[in-house]
Design a protein around this motif. Structure first.
Motif, short mmCIF file in Angstrom:
data_model
loop_
_atom_site.label_atom_id
_atom_site.label_comp_id
_atom_site.label_asym_id
_atom_site.label_seq_id
_atom_site.Cartn_x
_atom_site.Cartn_y
_atom_site.Cartn_z
N TYR A 84 -1.01 -32.70 31.46
CA TYR A 84 -0.30 -31.49 31.08
C TYR A 84 -0.95 -30.27 31.73
O TYR A 84 -2.18 -30.09 31.67
CB TYR A 84 -0.30 -31.33 29.56
N ASP A 85 -0.13 -29.46 32.40
CA ASP A 85 -0.59 -28.22 33.04
C ASP A 85 -1.66 -28.49 34.10
O ASP A 85 -2.45 -27.61 34.44
CB ASP A 85 -1.12 -27.24 31.99
N ALA A 103 2.98 -35.32 31.91
CA ALA A 103 2.63 -34.30 32.91
C ALA A 103 3.52 -33.08 32.78
O ALA A 103 3.94 -32.47 33.78
CB ALA A 103 2.74 -34.90 34.31
N ALA A 106 2.99 -29.64 34.74
CA ALA A 106 2.06 -29.94 35.83
C ALA A 106 2.59 -29.42 37.15
O ALA A 106 3.81 -29.20 37.32
CB ALA A 106 1.82 -31.44 35.91
N ARG A 107 1.68 -29.24 38.12
CA ARG A 107 2.05 -28.81 39.46
C ARG A 107 1.52 -29.84 40.45
O ARG A 107 0.30 -29.98 40.63
CB ARG A 107 1.48 -27.42 39.74
N LEU A 130 7.93 -34.88 32.26
CA LEU A 130 7.80 -33.96 33.39
C LEU A 130 8.49 -32.63 33.09
O LEU A 130 8.87 -31.91 34.01
CB LEU A 130 8.43 -34.59 34.65
N ALA A 133 7.66 -29.19 34.84
CA ALA A 133 6.74 -29.50 35.94
C ALA A 133 7.31 -28.99 37.27
O ALA A 133 8.52 -28.72 37.38
CB ALA A 133 6.48 -30.99 36.02
N HIS A 134 6.43 -28.84 38.25
CA HIS A 134 6.85 -28.38 39.58
C HIS A 134 6.29 -29.36 40.60
O HIS A 134 5.06 -29.52 40.73
CB HIS A 134 6.33 -26.98 39.85
N LEU A 159 12.57 -29.16 34.93
CA LEU A 159 11.79 -29.65 36.08
C LEU A 159 12.22 -28.93 37.36
O LEU A 159 13.41 -28.63 37.55
CB LEU A 159 12.02 -31.15 36.24
#
Length: 615
Positions: A84-85, A103, A106-107, A130, A133-134, A159
């Motif tokens: 996460y993050d 995640a 998350a990146r 996700l 997320a990116h 997302l």
């Protein structure tokens, strides 16, 4: 430090793959975390690569900045990967098994691959998380098996993927959530979005939920993909989705929903074309249709080719208040099966900029309905050609004024540019008067306008005469009372409702001829000794009457019958109105005169278009 851990560190620094030497080779999750955070020095840019090992414990990378990418091949994780993050260069999990990938936010700077049969199972919310997320590259879920019995299997709402997203290669995804087995609500995909050769199931909501999704490329499902969903948001939900290229389902795709639409495409906006082709089967339930395209904006064409669309409790296709800039085409083998009072195929209040119907003569289009209403085209406009396939509504493809077949269409305020090649205006007229549920003037007026634009004035008159006949037959209340209906009928017989002035002129000639015959007949009838009902005018009342010549008698009838233009014959020969026979002939001539007045009025009105008003 044990020997295997030292070997792992050396492999990571050299960019080598660390492979388990025994079936139960174990690597501690904590050691992996230390490596990935750079606690053991610089690692090779190729990243951390493990194969055939068991990861003991939970790999916790929450909020971490991972220094190198990761590749896990045929590895087994005791717990989920927590990211996460996190910031991750790339992540690839090939084969193996783990409880989940968490995640959210998350990146991932490059690609995220979950491929070749990797199995995910567990979690009380989602197994692959996700959300928000990116991903800077592609997201590829090829051959994965994801099962979650208490939520979405893949939670990817909001997302962002800069590349493309693929779910393919025999992937099996099963969830239990109102938000979809695959939840992509509000996601943004920079490339294309493909679900190929997959099975996605959800007993509590959509199989694939893409509400408010934005895709800069194309969206497609193909190669025997199977989607089974439940509920009002469809087996596949693309509510208010924005797709910059085409949207396509083809090559054996099946979408089912036992309690709602198969495809919920309400408000979708597609810049390219929309295709349903090559063995597609879509099955839904309920009043919104197996395919719900209400309010859709399609900037190119929509094509149905080799498809079967069914709904036992509603329409097969519900395309209300939609806009299609190019055309709606039915090609090859197309079957719509529905059961709704509004119709099996609804294109109500829709604008089609180009053509509607078939493009090839061998198209086999079938519409099965339990209600009798096949098509609802009310308030719909087609910019160019409307070309319904032969036999779609009337198996006999008849052109008669009556028909035993009860399949119906709604054509109220339906407008189009022209009829397709091979469609005779007589067949379309038959459709209007025998296969519409009620009289409506607009259907006749549009057909007449099309034929008028083609220069077929004689055909236009026949169409408008048929309209008036149908008005009296199916909407007699519009003609007020019985006397008005009688006059309407006489108007049709004698004047062709104002569209056949020659018929009026012929009737006028026949009436005048009747007047002449009456005048001649009066000269043959004896009223009293020495006198006839019509005889020479004389001042003597006692002498025997003098018969008129045949020409005089005929002129007398015309003089009496003509309302205004007198022949002057009555100064020499006239009826004897003092006798019963003379009075009878006078009354008969008055009736003729009344008929002449009426016919002359109809003729004048017909030539000046005063009675050519649609009802």
């Amino acid at each position: 430090m044990i020997e295997s851990e030292q070997q792992l560190i050396e492999a990571a620094k050299n960019g080598d793959r660390f492979t388990g030497t025994t079936p139960d080779q174990v690597v501690r999750a904590e050691q992996l975390r230390e490596l990935l955070l750079g606690h053991h020095g610089d690692l090779h840019p190729r990243g951390l690569r493990l194969e055939g090992v068991r990861i003991e414990g939970t790999l916790d990378l929450d909020s971490a900045k991972v220094v190198v990418g990761m590749l896990f091949t045929d590895c087994v994780f005791d717990g989920p990967i927590l990211a996460y993050d996190a910031e991750i260069p790339h992540l690839m999990i090939i084969g193996g098994q783990l409880a989940g990938l968490y995640a959210g936010a998350a990146r991932v700077r490059r690609e995220l691959y979950l491929r070749e049969g990797v199995k995910f199972a567990g979690g009380d919310d989602a197994v692959i998380r996700l959300h928000a997320a990116h991903i800077g590259g592609d997201l590829d879920l090829e051959g994965v098996e994801v099962t979650c019995t208490t939520g979405s299997a893949v939670k990817a709402d909001s997302l962002r993927v800069d590349g493309s997203m693929f779910v393919r290669g025999g992937a099996r995804i099963t969830g239990h959530s109102e938000l979809g087995a695959i939840n992509m609500i509000g996601a943004h995909i920079g490339g294309k979005l493909e679900l190929n050769d997959v099975q996605v199931r959800n007993n509590a909501g959509p199989a694939w939920d893409c509400e408010d999704v934005r895709v800069d490329g194309a969206v497609s499902a193909r190669d025997n993909a199977r989607f089974a969903g439940h509920g009002r948001f469809g087996g596949i939900n693309l509510l208010n989705a924005r797709i910059s290229k085409y949207f396509s389902l083809y090559r054996g795709v099946e979408v089912t929903n036992s309690d709602g639409p198969a495809l919920y495409l309400n408000g979708i906006d597609v810049t390219g074309s929309v295709f349903f082709r090559d063995g597609i089967e879509l099955s839904g339930e309920g009043p919104r249709g197996a395919i719900d395209l209400i309010g859709a904006a399609l900037h190119q064409e929509i094509e149905f080719k080799d498809v079967r669309i069914t709904n036992t409790t509603g329409p097969a296709l519900c395309m209300v208040r939609a806009r299609v800039e190019v055309g709606v085409y039915l090609e090859k083998r197309v079957e719509f099966s529905g059961n709704d009072a509004s119709g099996t195929v609804l294109l109500r209040d829709t604008h089609v900029g180009g053509a509607f119907g078939i493009r090839s003569a061998d198209a086999d289009v079938r519409i099965a309905t339990g209600s009798g209403l096949v098509l609802d085209l009310r308030n719909t406009s087609v910019g160019t050609t409307v070309h319904l396939p032969p036999g779609l509504v009337c198996p006999e493809n008849g052109i008669s004024t009556t028909c035993e077949n009860k399949r119906l269409v709604r054509l109220d305020e339906f407008t189009y540019g022209n009829l397709g090649e091979g469609t005779d205006w007589r067949q379309w007229l038959h459709l209007i008067r025998c296969h519409t549920p009620a009289y409506h003037a607009s259907a006749y007026q549009r057909l007449a306008a099309v034929e008028r634009a083609a220069g077929h004035d004689g055909t236009v008159r026949r169409i408008l005469m048929a309209q008036q006949t149908d008005l009296r037959r199916r909407n007699p209340d519009a003609l007020s009372n019985r006397l008005t209906r009688l006059f309407h009928w006489l108007w049709g017989v004698l004047a062709g409702y104002g569209y056949q002035a020659r018929r009026t002129a012929l009737a006028l000639v026949l009436v005048l001829a009747t007047a002449g015959v009456l005048g001649w007949w009066a000269g043959q009838v004896t009223t009293r000794p020495g006198h006839l009902a019509a005889e020479r005018v004389t001042s003597s009342t006692s002498a025997a009457g003098i018969p008129c010549s045949t020409v005089e008698l005929v002129g007398l009838g015309l003089d009496r019958g003509l309302p205004l233009a007198m022949t002057g014959m009555r100064t020499r020969c006239d009826l004897d109105t003092g006798t019963g026979w003379g009075q009878a002939f006078t009354a008969a001539v008055w009736l003729v005169q009344l008929a002449v007045w009426g016919l002359a009025t109809l003729a004048l009105a017909g030539y000046t278009n005063l009675v050519r008003k649609p009802s």
